[in-house]
Design an enzyme around this catalytic site. Structure first.
Site, PDB file in Angstrom:
ATOM      1  N   ASP A  44     -26.309 -13.222 -25.686  1.00  0.00           N
ATOM      2  CA  ASP A  44     -25.976 -13.930 -27.039  1.00  0.00           C
ATOM      3  C   ASP A  44     -26.544 -14.805 -27.611  1.00  0.00           C
ATOM      4  O   ASP A  44     -26.644 -15.682 -28.884  1.00  0.00           O
ATOM      5  CB  ASP A  44     -24.528 -14.759 -26.402  1.00  0.00           C
ATOM      6  CG  ASP A  44     -24.683 -15.638 -25.192  1.00  0.00           C
ATOM      7  OD1 ASP A  44     -26.387 -16.285 -25.134  1.00  0.00           O
ATOM      8  OD2 ASP A  44     -23.923 -16.012 -24.389  1.00  0.00           O
TER       9      ASP A  44
ATOM     10  N   GLN B  22     -29.451 -12.212 -18.248  1.00  0.00           N
ATOM     11  CA  GLN B  22     -28.204 -10.842 -18.390  1.00  0.00           C
ATOM     12  C   GLN B  22     -27.628 -11.232 -20.152  1.00  0.00           C
ATOM     13  O   GLN B  22     -26.848 -10.436 -20.447  1.00  0.00           O
ATOM     14  CB  GLN B  22     -27.266 -10.955 -17.581  1.00  0.00           C
ATOM     15  CG  GLN B  22     -28.542 -10.854 -16.186  1.00  0.00           C
ATOM     16  CD  GLN B  22     -27.340 -10.633 -14.705  1.00  0.00           C
ATOM     17  OE1 GLN B  22     -26.567  -9.823 -14.530  1.00  0.00           O
ATOM     18  NE2 GLN B  22     -27.141 -11.789 -14.311  1.00  0.00           N
TER      19      GLN B  22
ATOM     20  N   CYS C  30     -35.515   6.669 -34.859  1.00  0.00           N
ATOM     21  CA  CYS C  30     -36.833   6.763 -35.000  1.00  0.00           C
ATOM     22  C   CYS C  30     -37.020   5.256 -34.012  1.00  0.00           C
ATOM     23  O   CYS C  30     -35.830   4.985 -33.386  1.00  0.00           O
ATOM     24  CB  CYS C  30     -37.234   6.819 -36.358  1.00  0.00           C
ATOM     25  SG  CYS C  30     -36.628   5.040 -37.271  1.00  0.00           S
TER      26      CYS C  30
ATOM     27  N   GLU D  86     -17.343 -20.135  -8.668  1.00  0.00           N
ATOM     28  CA  GLU D  86     -17.002 -19.387  -7.262  1.00  0.00           C
ATOM     29  C   GLU D  86     -17.622 -18.458  -6.320  1.00  0.00           C
ATOM     30  O   GLU D  86     -18.218 -18.868  -7.434  1.00  0.00           O
ATOM     31  CB  GLU D  86     -15.455 -18.899  -7.265  1.00  0.00           C
ATOM     32  CG  GLU D  86     -15.896 -17.492  -8.822  1.00  0.00           C
ATOM     33  CD  GLU D  86     -14.707 -16.704  -9.077  1.00  0.00           C
ATOM     34  OE1 GLU D  86     -14.600 -15.576  -8.866  1.00  0.00           O
ATOM     35  OE2 GLU D  86     -13.067 -17.415  -9.332  1.00  0.00           O
TER      36      GLU D  86
ATOM     37  N   HIS E  78     -31.125  -7.791 -21.122  1.00  0.00           N
ATOM     38  CA  HIS E  78     -30.225  -6.548 -22.050  1.00  0.00           C
ATOM     39  C   HIS E  78     -30.090  -7.181 -22.884  1.00  0.00           C
ATOM     40  O   HIS E  78     -29.003  -6.251 -23.759  1.00  0.00           O
ATOM     41  CB  HIS E  78     -28.327  -7.230 -20.507  1.00  0.00           C
ATOM     42  CG  HIS E  78     -28.657  -7.419 -19.292  1.00  0.00           C
ATOM     43  ND1 HIS E  78     -27.490  -7.346 -18.189  1.00  0.00           N
ATOM     44  CD2 HIS E  78     -29.573  -5.820 -18.235  1.00  0.00           C
ATOM     45  CE1 HIS E  78     -27.623  -7.216 -17.440  1.00  0.00           C
ATOM     46  NE2 HIS E  78     -28.679  -6.196 -17.469  1.00  0.00           N
TER      47      HIS E  78
HETATM   48  P1  NAD Z   1     -19.596 -11.860 -14.469  1.00  0.00           P
HETATM   49  O1  NAD Z   1     -18.361 -11.711 -15.518  1.00  0.00           O
HETATM   50  O2  NAD Z   1     -20.079 -10.390 -13.800  1.00  0.00           O
HETATM   51  O3  NAD Z   1     -19.529 -12.904 -13.691  1.00  0.00           O
HETATM   52  C1  NAD Z   1     -19.135 -14.041 -14.488  1.00  0.00           C
HETATM   53  C2  NAD Z   1     -20.038 -15.171 -12.960  1.00  0.00           C
HETATM   54  O4  NAD Z   1     -19.380 -16.381 -14.066  1.00  0.00           O
HETATM   55  C3  NAD Z   1     -18.940 -15.390 -12.213  1.00  0.00           C
HETATM   56  O5  NAD Z   1     -19.370 -15.287 -10.904  1.00  0.00           O
HETATM   57  C4  NAD Z   1     -18.011 -16.289 -12.042  1.00  0.00           C
HETATM   58  O6  NAD Z   1     -17.649 -16.549 -11.290  1.00  0.00           O
HETATM   59  C5  NAD Z   1     -18.876 -16.905 -13.276  1.00  0.00           C
HETATM   60  N1  NAD Z   1     -18.118 -18.418 -14.341  1.00  0.00           N
HETATM   61  C6  NAD Z   1     -17.004 -18.143 -15.490  1.00  0.00           C
HETATM   62  N2  NAD Z   1     -17.352 -19.724 -15.455  1.00  0.00           N
HETATM   63  C7  NAD Z   1     -18.610 -20.819 -14.707  1.00  0.00           C
HETATM   64  C8  NAD Z   1     -18.674 -21.652 -15.689  1.00  0.00           C
HETATM   65  N3  NAD Z   1     -18.040 -22.490 -16.868  1.00  0.00           N
HETATM   66  N4  NAD Z   1     -19.824 -22.436 -14.287  1.00  0.00           N
HETATM   67  C9  NAD Z   1     -20.527 -21.597 -13.566  1.00  0.00           C
HETATM   68  N5  NAD Z   1     -19.956 -19.929 -13.971  1.00  0.00           N
HETATM   69  C10 NAD Z   1     -18.400 -19.937 -14.164  1.00  0.00           C
HETATM   70  O7  NAD Z   1     -20.984 -11.914 -15.516  1.00  0.00           O
HETATM   71  P2  NAD Z   1     -22.657 -11.220 -15.611  1.00  0.00           P
HETATM   72  O8  NAD Z   1     -22.679 -11.796 -13.963  1.00  0.00           O
HETATM   73  O9  NAD Z   1     -23.380 -12.120 -16.364  1.00  0.00           O
HETATM   74  O10 NAD Z   1     -22.889  -9.592 -15.670  1.00  0.00           O
HETATM   75  C11 NAD Z   1     -21.765  -9.132 -16.536  1.00  0.00           C
HETATM   76  C12 NAD Z   1     -22.518  -8.349 -17.915  1.00  0.00           C
HETATM   77  O11 NAD Z   1     -22.374  -9.241 -19.286  1.00  0.00           O
HETATM   78  C13 NAD Z   1     -24.240  -8.835 -18.068  1.00  0.00           C
HETATM   79  O12 NAD Z   1     -25.065  -8.695 -17.841  1.00  0.00           O
HETATM   80  C14 NAD Z   1     -23.904  -9.265 -19.358  1.00  0.00           C
HETATM   81  O13 NAD Z   1     -24.994  -8.042 -20.297  1.00  0.00           O
HETATM   82  C15 NAD Z   1     -22.531  -8.734 -20.079  1.00  0.00           C
HETATM   83  N6  NAD Z   1     -22.190 -10.111 -20.409  1.00  0.00           N
HETATM   84  C16 NAD Z   1     -23.109 -10.938 -21.180  1.00  0.00           C
HETATM   85  C17 NAD Z   1     -21.879 -11.699 -22.043  1.00  0.00           C
HETATM   86  C18 NAD Z   1     -23.286 -13.315 -23.167  1.00  0.00           C
HETATM   87  O14 NAD Z   1     -23.869 -12.277 -23.588  1.00  0.00           O
HETATM   88  N7  NAD Z   1     -23.263 -13.906 -22.981  1.00  0.00           N
HETATM   89  C19 NAD Z   1     -20.531 -12.093 -21.961  1.00  0.00           C
HETATM   90  C20 NAD Z   1     -20.197 -11.327 -21.269  1.00  0.00           C
HETATM   91  C21 NAD Z   1     -20.742 -10.150 -20.594  1.00  0.00           C
END
Ligand code: NAD
Length: 250
Positions: free
Chosen positions: A101, A98, A127, A218, A116
């Site tokens: 990056d 998802q 276009c 978590e 995503h």
């Molecule tokens: P989210 O922010 O909803 O959830 C992040 C999850 O990661 C949480 O459950 C948290 O407990 C867990 N987490 C945090 N640090 C961790 C670690 N070190 N090891 C293991 N788990 C850890 O993220 P999501 O579910 O990906 O949804 C957010 C949406 O936002 C995504 O669909 C994405 O498109 C976008 N997003 C992308 C990026 C990126 O590309 N890096 C960053 C932020 C948001």
């Protein structure tokens, strides 16, 4: 539990990974829902929408240029590298992410399905023009623009990412769902599991008879259906799994 999961992975014939923002947290990229997820006074959900772009494209581009700069400073962490290793070992067949990056590809994963989009890609609002700025070496150009314009038709360019309320790319979603149906194991890493339709992936694996292994610091929305929950940082748990699989496969 790590030992048991290692055995399952070593024996599996079609494992996949499903990743979210949490896998990149240890690379210094804030998650959206974590406590560092704010940009200025805005929540990402307020800016990553088609309505916000219509209302104030400059503000949205400013946010994305800030994110691009942050992501450019980031490097793949041991969790991304471990997933790439598992692919090289023939265990993982695809990483469905998802994240936008590009860090899975940077880490060496070959079969990456981006549900995503990708923050280093842009597309025209009028276009069919699309550009992968890493390939064309034009990230610097993008960052110098207040409102980047399409080189073909002059209309506004936008980030090639899926905003809240938008449909996911059809080809990627179909591929991801079909992989999930065939997978015997899914490693669900660092996702809250609340963004749909992406969050269907672990459910599809489970319903098709596969095993759900979750790695998160978590519990998440996926935890109730997880067969194994490995609590901890992805950058610590995944390398341990790789090490154990190597040890038992000798
Ligand atoms: P989210 O922010 O909803 O959830 C992040 C999850 O990661 C949480 O459950 C948290 O407990 C867990 N987490 C945090 N640090 C961790 C670690 N070190 N090891 C293991 N788990 C850890 O993220 P999501 O579910 O990906 O949804 C957010 C949406 O936002 C995504 O669909 C994405 O498109 C976008 N997003 C992308 C990026 C990126 O590309 N890096 C960053 C932020 C948001």
């Amino acid at each position: 539990m790590l030992g048991e999961v290692s055995k399952i992975l070593a024996k599996s014939s079609m494992a996949i990974a499903f990743t979210g923002a949490g896998i990149s947290a240890e690379s210094g990229i804030p998650t959206f829902r974590g406590k560092d997820g704010l940009w200025r006074k805005y929540r990402a959900e307020e800016l990553a929408t088609p309505e916000a772009f219509k209302r104030d494209p400059k503000l949205v581009w400013e946010f994305y240029k800030w994110r691009i700069k942050k992501i450019l400073e980031a490097k793949p962490n041991p969790a991304h590298i471990a997933l790439a290793e598992l692919e090289k070992m023939g265990i993982i067949k695809a990483v469905i992410t998802q994240n936008v990056d590009d860090l899975h590809r940077e880490a060496g994963s070959k079969n990456v399905i981006e549900l995503h989009g990708n923050i280093f890609r842009v597309k025209c609002t009028s276009c069919s023009y699309r550009e992968y700025l890493k390939e064309s070496d034009r990230i610097g150009w993008l960052l110098s623009q207040e409102l980047p314009r399409c080189p073909k038709c002059g209309s506004l360019l936008r980030p090639d990412v899926v905003w809240f309320g938008e449909a996911l790319p059809e080809k990627e979603l179909t591929t991801a769902f079909s992989l999930a149906k065939k997978a015997d194991v899914v490693l669900v890493v660092g996702t809250s599991g609340v963004v749909y339709p992406a969050a269907y992936i672990p459910y599809i694996v489970k319903e098709s008879g596969g095993i759900v292994v979750e790695i998160n610091i978590e519990p998440s929305a996926i935890t109730p259906i997880a067969d194994f929950f490995l609590r901890g940082k992805a950058g610590e748990v995944l390398p341990k799994l790789v090490e154990e699989i190597r040890r038992i496969s000798k």
